[in-house]
Design a protein around this motif. Sequence first.
Motif, PDB file in Angstrom:
ATOM      1  N   MET A   1       0.944  -1.276   0.009  1.00 56.02           N
ATOM      2  CA  MET A   1      -0.069   0.012   0.081  1.00 56.02           C
ATOM      3  C   MET A   1       0.960   1.208   0.153  1.00 56.02           C
ATOM      4  O   MET A   1       1.909   1.313   0.605  1.00 56.02           O
ATOM      5  CB  MET A   1      -0.814  -0.028   1.183  1.00 56.02           C
ATOM      6  N   LEU A   2       0.290   2.200  -0.652  1.00 53.59           N
ATOM      7  CA  LEU A   2       1.128   3.743  -0.771  1.00 53.59           C
ATOM      8  C   LEU A   2       0.456   4.506   0.423  1.00 53.59           C
ATOM      9  O   LEU A   2      -0.789   4.465   0.455  1.00 53.59           O
ATOM     10  CB  LEU A   2       1.203   4.122  -2.047  1.00 53.59           C
ATOM     11  N   PHE A   3       1.401   5.317   0.996  1.00 56.26           N
ATOM     12  CA  PHE A   3       0.876   6.247   1.990  1.00 56.26           C
ATOM     13  C   PHE A   3       1.616   7.669   1.750  1.00 56.26           C
ATOM     14  O   PHE A   3       2.726   7.632   1.474  1.00 56.26           O
ATOM     15  CB  PHE A   3       1.173   5.844   3.474  1.00 56.26           C
ATOM     16  N   ARG A   4       0.869   8.849   1.664  1.00 56.92           N
ATOM     17  CA  ARG A   4       1.552   9.901   1.882  1.00 56.92           C
ATOM     18  C   ARG A   4       1.499  10.327   3.165  1.00 56.92           C
ATOM     19  O   ARG A   4       0.635  10.351   4.009  1.00 56.92           O
ATOM     20  CB  ARG A   4       0.679  10.971   0.910  1.00 56.92           C
ATOM     21  N   ILE A   5       2.682  10.681   3.826  1.00 55.38           N
ATOM     22  CA  ILE A   5       2.779  11.257   5.255  1.00 55.38           C
ATOM     23  C   ILE A   5       3.197  12.702   5.213  1.00 55.38           C
ATOM     24  O   ILE A   5       4.312  13.122   4.714  1.00 55.38           O
ATOM     25  CB  ILE A   5       3.886  10.668   5.965  1.00 55.38           C
ATOM     26  N   ASP A  29      11.731   0.484   9.592  1.00 57.63           N
ATOM     27  CA  ASP A  29      11.196  -0.645   9.464  1.00 57.63           C
ATOM     28  C   ASP A  29       9.834  -1.024   8.781  1.00 57.63           C
ATOM     29  O   ASP A  29       9.021  -0.690   9.338  1.00 57.63           O
ATOM     30  CB  ASP A  29      11.337  -1.722  10.686  1.00 57.63           C
ATOM     31  N   GLY A  30       9.830  -1.791   7.704  1.00 58.23           N
ATOM     32  CA  GLY A  30       8.689  -2.186   7.115  1.00 58.23           C
ATOM     33  C   GLY A  30       8.039  -1.034   6.220  1.00 58.23           C
ATOM     34  O   GLY A  30       7.076  -1.128   5.461  1.00 58.23           O
ATOM     35  N   LEU A  31       8.875   0.083   6.104  1.00 59.45           N
ATOM     36  CA  LEU A  31       8.679   1.254   4.937  1.00 59.45           C
ATOM     37  C   LEU A  31       9.633   1.072   3.671  1.00 59.45           C
ATOM     38  O   LEU A  31      10.907   0.823   4.067  1.00 59.45           O
ATOM     39  CB  LEU A  31       8.715   2.488   5.564  1.00 59.45           C
ATOM     40  N   GLU A  51       3.404  -2.387   3.939  1.00 62.49           N
ATOM     41  CA  GLU A  51       2.329  -3.732   3.948  1.00 62.49           C
ATOM     42  C   GLU A  51       1.214  -3.292   4.772  1.00 62.49           C
ATOM     43  O   GLU A  51       0.093  -3.598   4.448  1.00 62.49           O
ATOM     44  CB  GLU A  51       3.113  -4.859   4.418  1.00 62.49           C
ATOM     45  N   ASP A  52       1.353  -2.549   5.834  1.00 60.51           N
ATOM     46  CA  ASP A  52      -0.086  -2.335   6.967  1.00 60.51           C
ATOM     47  C   ASP A  52       0.363  -0.856   7.475  1.00 60.51           C
ATOM     48  O   ASP A  52       1.369  -0.306   7.279  1.00 60.51           O
ATOM     49  CB  ASP A  52       0.024  -3.279   7.721  1.00 60.51           C
TER      50      ASP A  52
END
Length: 86
Positions: A1-5, A29-31, A51-52
Motif C-alpha cells: 500500500m502507498l501512503f502520503r505522510i 522498518d517495514g517502509l 504492507e500495513d
Amino acid sequence: MLFRIDYSVDGSNVPAAQERFAKMDAKGDGLNLLGRWHEAGNKGFMIVEAEDMVSVGTFCHQWSDLCDLNAVPLMTDEQVGQILSA
C-alpha cells in the motif's frame, strides 16, 4: 500500500528535528521510502510503501514528539479503475 505522510515542525522543535533527521535515528522498518519533498517553512511530505498501517504508525510515532504528522493511504490509477468498474 502507498501512503502520503505530511509533516510540519513547530519552530521551537526545528533544531532537534534537524539533528534527528541528520543522524537518521528514526527507523523505517517495514517502509520503503519512494520520495521525500521539503517545503520552506518546516513542512513537507513523503511517499512510502508499506504492507500495513502499523508500520506507518510506528514510523510516525518516532517523530510525534517533534512533528505533527498525518498519514493518508493512496490509490493508484489501477486501483481506482477497479473501483469504477465494480
